[in-house]
Design a protein around this motif. Structure first.
Motif, PDB file in Angstrom:
ATOM      1  N   GLU A  30       0.861  -1.194   0.000  1.00  0.00           N
ATOM      2  CA  GLU A  30       0.000   0.000   0.000  1.00  0.00           C
ATOM      3  C   GLU A  30       0.890   1.234   0.000  1.00  0.00           C
ATOM      4  OE1 GLU A  30      -3.121  -0.439  -0.317  1.00  0.00           O
ATOM      5  OE2 GLU A  30      -3.063  -2.587   0.074  1.00  0.00           O
ATOM      6  N   GLU A  31       0.300   2.362  -0.374  1.00  0.00           N
ATOM      7  CA  GLU A  31       1.051   3.610  -0.364  1.00  0.00           C
ATOM      8  C   GLU A  31       1.606   3.874   1.043  1.00  0.00           C
ATOM      9  OE1 GLU A  31      -0.839   6.720  -2.391  1.00  0.00           O
ATOM     10  OE2 GLU A  31       0.945   7.974  -2.277  1.00  0.00           O
ATOM     11  N   GLY A  32       2.895   4.181   1.117  1.00  0.00           N
ATOM     12  CA  GLY A  32       3.513   4.484   2.415  1.00  0.00           C
ATOM     13  C   GLY A  32       4.006   3.251   3.161  1.00  0.00           C
ATOM     14  N   ASP A  33       3.759   2.063   2.629  1.00  0.00           N
ATOM     15  CA  ASP A  33       4.297   0.854   3.264  1.00  0.00           C
ATOM     16  C   ASP A  33       5.816   0.862   3.160  1.00  0.00           C
ATOM     17  OD1 ASP A  33       2.175  -0.537   4.276  1.00  0.00           O
ATOM     18  OD2 ASP A  33       1.970  -1.927   2.598  1.00  0.00           O
ATOM     19  N   PHE A  34       6.467   0.399   4.210  1.00  0.00           N
ATOM     20  CA  PHE A  34       7.926   0.284   4.217  1.00  0.00           C
ATOM     21  C   PHE A  34       8.217  -1.164   4.596  1.00  0.00           C
ATOM     22  CE2 PHE A  34      11.969   2.305   6.392  1.00  0.00           C
ATOM     23  CZ  PHE A  34      12.768   1.408   5.733  1.00  0.00           C
ATOM     24  N   ILE A 213      14.044  -5.808  11.545  1.00  0.00           N
ATOM     25  CA  ILE A 213      13.009  -5.783  12.586  1.00  0.00           C
ATOM     26  C   ILE A 213      12.711  -4.349  13.011  1.00  0.00           C
ATOM     27  CG2 ILE A 213      12.568  -6.376  15.014  1.00  0.00           C
ATOM     28  CD1 ILE A 213      14.126  -9.009  14.495  1.00  0.00           C
ATOM     29  N   GLU A 214      13.779  -3.549  13.138  1.00  0.00           N
ATOM     30  CA  GLU A 214      13.606  -2.202  13.710  1.00  0.00           C
ATOM     31  C   GLU A 214      13.076  -1.165  12.722  1.00  0.00           C
ATOM     32  OE1 GLU A 214      17.389  -1.225  15.439  1.00  0.00           O
ATOM     33  OE2 GLU A 214      17.140  -2.704  17.040  1.00  0.00           O
ATOM     34  N   HIS A 215      13.193  -1.445  11.426  1.00  0.00           N
ATOM     35  CA  HIS A 215      12.770  -0.440  10.442  1.00  0.00           C
ATOM     36  C   HIS A 215      11.572  -0.954   9.642  1.00  0.00           C
ATOM     37  CE1 HIS A 215      16.327   2.045  11.217  1.00  0.00           C
ATOM     38  NE2 HIS A 215      16.878   0.882  11.506  1.00  0.00           N
ATOM     39  N   GLY A 216      10.745   0.012   9.219  1.00  0.00           N
ATOM     40  CA  GLY A 216       9.604  -0.358   8.379  1.00  0.00           C
ATOM     41  C   GLY A 216       8.412  -0.860   9.166  1.00  0.00           C
ATOM     42  N   ASN A 217       7.289  -1.047   8.448  1.00  0.00           N
ATOM     43  CA  ASN A 217       6.061  -1.503   9.099  1.00  0.00           C
ATOM     44  C   ASN A 217       5.702  -2.946   8.711  1.00  0.00           C
ATOM     45  OD1 ASN A 217       5.431  -0.865   6.436  1.00  0.00           O
ATOM     46  ND2 ASN A 217       3.304  -0.370   6.907  1.00  0.00           N
ATOM     47  N   ARG A 218       6.569  -3.531   7.878  1.00  0.00           N
ATOM     48  CA  ARG A 218       6.280  -4.885   7.423  1.00  0.00           C
ATOM     49  C   ARG A 218       7.612  -5.577   7.097  1.00  0.00           C
ATOM     50  NH1 ARG A 218       2.325  -5.851   2.224  1.00  0.00           N
ATOM     51  NH2 ARG A 218       2.501  -8.122   2.124  1.00  0.00           N
ATOM     52  N   ILE A 228       8.238 -16.603   2.500  1.00  0.00           N
ATOM     53  CA  ILE A 228       7.831 -17.646   3.453  1.00  0.00           C
ATOM     54  C   ILE A 228       7.349 -17.065   4.779  1.00  0.00           C
ATOM     55  CG2 ILE A 228       9.172 -19.560   2.473  1.00  0.00           C
ATOM     56  CD1 ILE A 228      11.109 -19.080   4.892  1.00  0.00           C
ATOM     57  N   LEU A 229       7.676 -15.774   5.018  1.00  0.00           N
ATOM     58  CA  LEU A 229       7.127 -15.109   6.203  1.00  0.00           C
ATOM     59  C   LEU A 229       6.742 -13.694   5.821  1.00  0.00           C
ATOM     60  CD1 LEU A 229       9.680 -15.971   9.069  1.00  0.00           C
ATOM     61  CD2 LEU A 229       7.341 -16.824   8.864  1.00  0.00           C
ATOM     62  N   ASP A 230       5.595 -13.238   6.314  1.00  0.00           N
ATOM     63  CA  ASP A 230       5.122 -11.883   6.012  1.00  0.00           C
ATOM     64  C   ASP A 230       4.545 -11.357   7.326  1.00  0.00           C
ATOM     65  OD1 ASP A 230       3.936  -9.585   5.127  1.00  0.00           O
ATOM     66  OD2 ASP A 230       2.893 -10.521   3.442  1.00  0.00           O
ATOM     67  N   ILE A 231       5.277 -10.447   7.962  1.00  0.00           N
ATOM     68  CA  ILE A 231       4.929 -10.052   9.331  1.00  0.00           C
ATOM     69  C   ILE A 231       4.714  -8.537   9.398  1.00  0.00           C
ATOM     70  CG2 ILE A 231       5.725 -10.110  11.733  1.00  0.00           C
ATOM     71  CD1 ILE A 231       7.525 -12.494  10.890  1.00  0.00           C
ATOM     72  N   LYS A 232       3.582  -8.129   9.973  1.00  0.00           N
ATOM     73  CA  LYS A 232       3.236  -6.693   9.988  1.00  0.00           C
ATOM     74  C   LYS A 232       2.883  -6.218  11.394  1.00  0.00           C
ATOM     75  CE  LYS A 232       0.639  -7.799   5.943  1.00  0.00           C
ATOM     76  NZ  LYS A 232      -0.589  -7.901   5.230  1.00  0.00           N
ATOM     77  N   GLY A 233       2.711  -4.901  11.483  1.00  0.00           N
ATOM     78  CA  GLY A 233       2.127  -4.259  12.659  1.00  0.00           C
ATOM     79  C   GLY A 233       2.749  -4.667  13.977  1.00  0.00           C
ATOM     80  N   LYS A 234       1.892  -4.948  14.950  1.00  0.00           N
ATOM     81  CA  LYS A 234       2.359  -5.228  16.308  1.00  0.00           C
ATOM     82  C   LYS A 234       3.231  -6.482  16.335  1.00  0.00           C
ATOM     83  CE  LYS A 234       0.915  -5.784  21.091  1.00  0.00           C
ATOM     84  NZ  LYS A 234       2.063  -6.584  21.351  1.00  0.00           N
ATOM     85  N   GLU A 235       2.825  -7.461  15.510  1.00  0.00           N
ATOM     86  CA  GLU A 235       3.578  -8.713  15.457  1.00  0.00           C
ATOM     87  C   GLU A 235       5.030  -8.429  15.068  1.00  0.00           C
ATOM     88  OE1 GLU A 235       2.027 -11.453  12.607  1.00  0.00           O
ATOM     89  OE2 GLU A 235       3.180 -13.128  13.471  1.00  0.00           O
TER      90      GLU A 235
END
Ligand SMILES: Nc1ncnc2c1ncn2[C@@H]1O[C@H](COP(=O)(O)OP(=O)(O)OP(=O)(O)O)[C@@H](O)[C@H]1O
Length: 264
Positions: A30-34, A213-218, A228-235
């Motif tokens: 999405e727009e703004g996703d990092f 882990i420390e940068h971006g939102n995903r 094989i792994l797609d991890i976002k947000g709080k997770e």
């Protein structure tokens, strides 16, 4: 903003050296996703960025930037919507040209070609202002040749140039891997700042799990040309390197193998 639909990239197809680097790979940003991209040796991370940038064509699938299908467009025709920073600080800037001339090339991208009209005082002021954000003192060295800068200064300048015209997509290709740890942190901080200020849709390949882990939102982890792994947000915020390695093992059935990742 970025839609990658089922792309496959095969090197040396039909020969004994045939190699499927990307296999039916899909990803939507999405727009703004990092998104940070990690993976073992030969997982396909660089190939992915090269396919998105148009350095390589794909054997199957499609790539859309916004609504525009760029799958068949060559690299130079995608360049006006993509900013890219490479691992090598020597790439992305012209060593024999001054800092202000390099900035002028980036600033005038898509407008006029070359520097035939010289640099006006107004433009110079704009560049000084941009450079002051880097906090490296480069605003007082406008006419210095870029070749005189340190790797970190040069990479910060490249980052500024890549983001100056607010690209629709920013590709960071292990852009801090050749820097010492302190300088790498500084360039990463600037990357976060530019991405945030411009709400830039960004993909950052890194071999450093902590950075991922420390940068971006995903965060996506690749293995054998697939996600094989797609991890976002709080997770994502709750991830640790140890946990990530464990999850890699569970998802791939193998131990994580990336020499540089494990050493960093
Ligand atoms: N130009 C090329 N010609 C042939 N094979 C290639 C080419 N580029 C990459 N490959 C192969 O494609 C696969 C994916 O490579 P890629 O460089 O994308 O992986 P990577 O995840 O970036 O790896 P690393 O972390 O080791 O740099 C590898 O098996 C690699 O040998």
């Amino acid at each position: 903003m970025l839609t990658i639909k089922g792309i496959t990239k095969i090197f040396n197809e039909g020969t004994v050296n045939e190699n499927i680097a990307l296999s039916n790979f899909s990803l939507t940003l999405e727009e703004g996703d990092f998104v940070t991209v990690i993976g073992g040796n030969g997982a396909g991370k660089s190939t992915l960025l090269n396919c998105v940038a148009g350095v390589y064509g794909v054997n199957q699938g499609s790539i859309l930037i916004g609504e525009k299908d760029v799958t068949k467009l060559p690299e130079y025709k995608r360049a006006d919507v993509i900013g890219r920073v490479f691992q090598d600080p020597m790439k992305g800037t012209a060593a024999d040209m001054g800092i202000e001339e390099n900035l002028a090339l980036a600033y005038r991208r898509g407008k006029i070609r070359g520097l035939g009209w010289g640099i006006s005082n107004k433009e110079r002021q704009i560049y000084k202002n941009y450079l002051s954000h880097l906090d490296l003192g480069l605003e007082d060295r406008l006419s210095d040749k870029v070749g005189l800068l340190s790797g970190g200064q040069r990479q910060a300048l490249t980052l500024l140039m890549a983001t100056l015209k607010k690209p629709r997509l920013l590709l960071l290709d292990e852009h801090t891997a050749a820097l010492d740890p302190k300088t790498a942190e500084k360039v990463l901080k600037l990357s976060d700042q530019f991405v945030k200020e411009g709400n830039l849709t960004t993909m950052m390949v890194t071999h450093n799990m902590r950075h991922a882990i420390e940068h971006g939102n995903r965060l996506i982890m690749m293995h054998e040309g697939k996600v094989i792994l797609d991890i976002k947000g709080k997770e994502k915020k709750d991830l640790t390197v140890e946990n990530l390695l464990k999850r890699f093992g569970q998802a791939s059935g193998e131990e994580f193998a990336n020499d540089r990742a494990l050493l960093s």
